[in-house]
Design a protein around this motif. Structure first.
Motif, short mmCIF file in Angstrom:
data_model
loop_
_atom_site.label_atom_id
_atom_site.label_comp_id
_atom_site.label_asym_id
_atom_site.label_seq_id
_atom_site.Cartn_x
_atom_site.Cartn_y
_atom_site.Cartn_z
N VAL A 95 -23.25 42.45 23.04
CA VAL A 95 -23.80 41.11 24.37
C VAL A 95 -23.07 41.52 25.47
N ASP A 96 -21.55 41.76 25.23
CA ASP A 96 -20.66 41.92 25.88
C ASP A 96 -21.07 43.37 27.06
N ASN A 97 -21.64 43.98 26.84
CA ASN A 97 -22.17 45.07 28.04
C ASN A 97 -23.70 45.02 28.76
N ILE A 98 -23.85 43.53 27.74
CA ILE A 98 -25.87 43.80 28.86
C ILE A 98 -25.42 42.48 30.60
N LYS A 100 -25.52 42.72 11.28
CA LYS A 100 -25.59 43.10 12.76
C LYS A 100 -26.54 43.24 13.71
N GLN A 101 -27.42 44.02 12.88
CA GLN A 101 -29.35 43.95 13.79
C GLN A 101 -29.50 42.42 14.62
N ALA A 102 -29.50 41.95 12.87
CA ALA A 102 -29.90 40.60 12.99
C ALA A 102 -29.22 39.71 13.83
N VAL A 103 -27.82 39.82 13.75
CA VAL A 103 -27.56 38.48 15.04
C VAL A 103 -27.16 39.15 16.57
N PHE A 104 -27.84 40.81 16.14
CA PHE A 104 -28.12 41.04 18.11
C PHE A 104 -29.56 40.38 18.51
N VAL A 105 -30.82 40.26 17.58
CA VAL A 105 -31.55 39.61 17.89
C VAL A 105 -31.28 38.22 18.70
N HIS A 106 -30.98 37.88 18.15
CA HIS A 106 -31.10 35.89 18.50
C HIS A 106 -29.29 36.62 19.93
N THR A 107 -28.47 36.95 19.76
CA THR A 107 -27.48 36.94 21.11
C THR A 107 -27.60 37.62 22.31
N SER A 108 -28.63 39.06 21.78
CA SER A 108 -29.06 39.57 23.38
C SER A 108 -30.28 38.70 23.88
N ILE A 109 -31.03 38.08 23.54
CA ILE A 109 -32.11 37.32 24.13
C ILE A 109 -30.99 36.22 24.86
N ARG A 110 -30.77 35.65 24.48
CA ARG A 110 -29.40 34.22 24.82
C ARG A 110 -28.69 34.55 26.11
N THR A 111 -27.78 35.84 25.37
CA THR A 111 -27.20 35.91 26.77
C THR A 111 -27.77 36.59 27.98
N MET A 112 -29.06 37.55 28.00
CA MET A 112 -29.91 37.63 29.03
C MET A 112 -30.17 35.94 29.22
N THR A 136 -28.51 36.70 32.97
CA THR A 136 -29.46 37.76 33.49
C THR A 136 -30.61 37.29 34.15
N PRO A 137 -30.31 36.58 34.81
CA PRO A 137 -32.14 36.06 35.08
C PRO A 137 -33.13 36.10 35.60
N GLN A 138 -32.60 37.25 36.64
CA GLN A 138 -33.92 38.58 36.65
C GLN A 138 -34.59 39.50 35.65
N ILE A 139 -33.90 38.92 34.17
CA ILE A 139 -34.49 39.66 33.38
C ILE A 139 -36.17 38.53 32.79
N GLN A 140 -36.99 40.09 33.28
CA GLN A 140 -38.92 38.58 33.23
C GLN A 140 -38.95 39.04 31.61
N ARG A 141 -39.21 40.28 31.04
CA ARG A 141 -39.53 39.74 29.79
C ARG A 141 -38.21 41.08 29.00
N ALA A 142 -38.18 41.46 27.97
CA ALA A 142 -37.75 42.25 27.15
C ALA A 142 -38.19 42.03 25.75
N PHE A 143 -38.31 43.23 25.59
CA PHE A 143 -39.12 44.07 24.53
C PHE A 143 -38.60 44.63 22.98
N TRP A 144 -38.45 43.62 22.26
CA TRP A 144 -37.38 44.48 20.50
C TRP A 144 -38.36 46.13 20.59
N PHE A 145 -37.10 46.60 19.59
CA PHE A 145 -37.51 48.35 19.53
C PHE A 145 -37.16 48.38 18.14
N ASN A 146 -38.09 47.83 17.51
CA ASN A 146 -39.52 48.20 17.11
C ASN A 146 -39.81 47.25 15.81
N LEU A 147 -41.24 46.66 15.85
CA LEU A 147 -42.15 46.32 14.26
C LEU A 147 -41.39 46.82 13.47
#
Length: 340
Positions: free
Chosen positions: A233-236, A276-288, A292-303
């Motif tokens: 998340v520090d890279n976002i 680690k993947q599960a944690v990133f699902v949470h932390t990435s969206i919270r950080t965005m 980074t309020p200009q991000i309107q949509r962020a699509f996880w890849f993949n189901l």
């Protein structure tokens, strides 16, 4: 010479029943391999996961107008094969998006002089306009994505060092296609979001090359796939700011961003990677959301994980055997957070 163009169509139907995650969190899906009797249960699963939008690719033959099977490349009947799943999504209030991709072979043919990029661009534009007019608008679809990762030599047959030349060539496809699709929407009278291809990585140099060739007037969103967040998340913030710096340079600092692919790989059976993947699902969206309020949509890849040749691609919330990883439940929890 191969006589087809691969097209994915970014497709949107109205969503009434899904919210949460500040409407940021989307999900890439690959339901082309399903059979019609599986559609209702599949749509129920997606509804249970709760993404604000899902993204689905189609392959199209622009010369015949047929949708192509993703495995055999033979025509399929769109009405009987895919409309029932779109109806199942729509009935559940699930918003759906799909992409438009010119095949690598057609780009290679243009680069080798079999026809010009102007010719390819016009053919692409005509096909996009027809699809928009005949399929997208009648289905309530308002968003179209024009291409995919052409800054990556896996999708564009040119070394990355030639990014200025390839950016010029791509813009010969984007300009007429964007103009044609926007025209169809303008005639219909509804809103539309027509956007550039999704860039591979936070590629600010390539984005700059696109702007130098006129991008600003030919995309409604800036679209990229930030796998170079490297699951940290520090890279976002810094990575997105590299792209924003270029956008501001050309007066596009207020344009919204779509991250149409991002994620983290996790090998089934490797508990450290799966956690680690599960944690990133949470932390990435919270950080965005916060930084980074200009991000309107962020699509996880993949189901689900899938095979790319002999190599497993393990970004999925489920493994190749349909077993759920911890990220599956994390996605459900995150999709419910931050109701709008």
């Amino acid at each position: 010479m191969l006589k087809y163009v691969i097209i994915a169509i970014l497709l949107v139907t109205s969503s009434t029943g899904v919210s949460g995650s500040w409407r940021l969190l989307g999900l890439n899906i690959s339901p082309q391999w399903l059979q019609p009797h599986e559609y209702e249960s599949y749509a129920d699963e997606i509804l249970g996961l709760g993404p604000s939008i899902v993204r689905w690719n189609f392959n199209i033959d622009p010369f015949s107008g047929y949708v192509l099977d993703p495995v055999t490349w033979t025509p399929v009947d769109f009405q009987s094969r895919y409309v029932p799943l779109l109806n199942a999504f729509s009935a559940r209030g699930i918003e759906v998006s799909i992409v438009l991709i010119v095949g690598r072979q057609q780009i290679d043919d243009a680069k080798h002089g079999h026809y010009s990029f102007d010719y390819l661009g016009q053919a692409y534009a005509d096909t996009c306009a027809q699809i928009t007019r005949d399929w997208l608008i009648p289905s309530g679809i308002r968003n179209v994505e024009l291409g995919n990762e052409y800054n990556d030599d896996a999708s564009w047959p040119d070394p990355y060092s030639n990014k200025m030349e390839s950016a010029q060539q791509y813009m010969k496809m984007l300009k007429p296609a964007y103009t044609a699709v926007k025209s169809e929407y303008n005639k219909d009278g509804g809103y539309s979001h027509v956007m550039m291809m999704g860039l591979s990585m936070c590629d600010s140099d390539y984005l700059n090359a696109l702007y130098l060739n006129g991008l600003q007037s030919y995309t409604d969103k800036i679209n990229f796939h930030p796998y170079d967040f490297y699951e940290t998340v520090d890279n976002i913030g810094p990575k997105v700011n590299e792209m924003l710096t270029v956008m501001r340079r050309y007066g596009d600092g207020n344009k919204q961003i779509w991250l149409t692919e991002y994620g983290a790989q996790a090998t089934p059976g490797n508990q450290y990677e799966m956690d680690k993947q599960a944690v990133f699902v949470h932390t990435s969206i919270r950080t965005m959301h916060v930084w980074t309020p200009q991000i309107q949509r962020a699509f996880w890849f993949n189901l689900q994980d899938f095979m790319n040749g002999d190599m497993p691609v393990q970004y999925g919330l489920k493994d190749l055997n349909f077993h759920r990883k911890p990220s599956y439940q994390a996605f459900i929890e995150q999709a419910a957070e931050g109701d709008s």
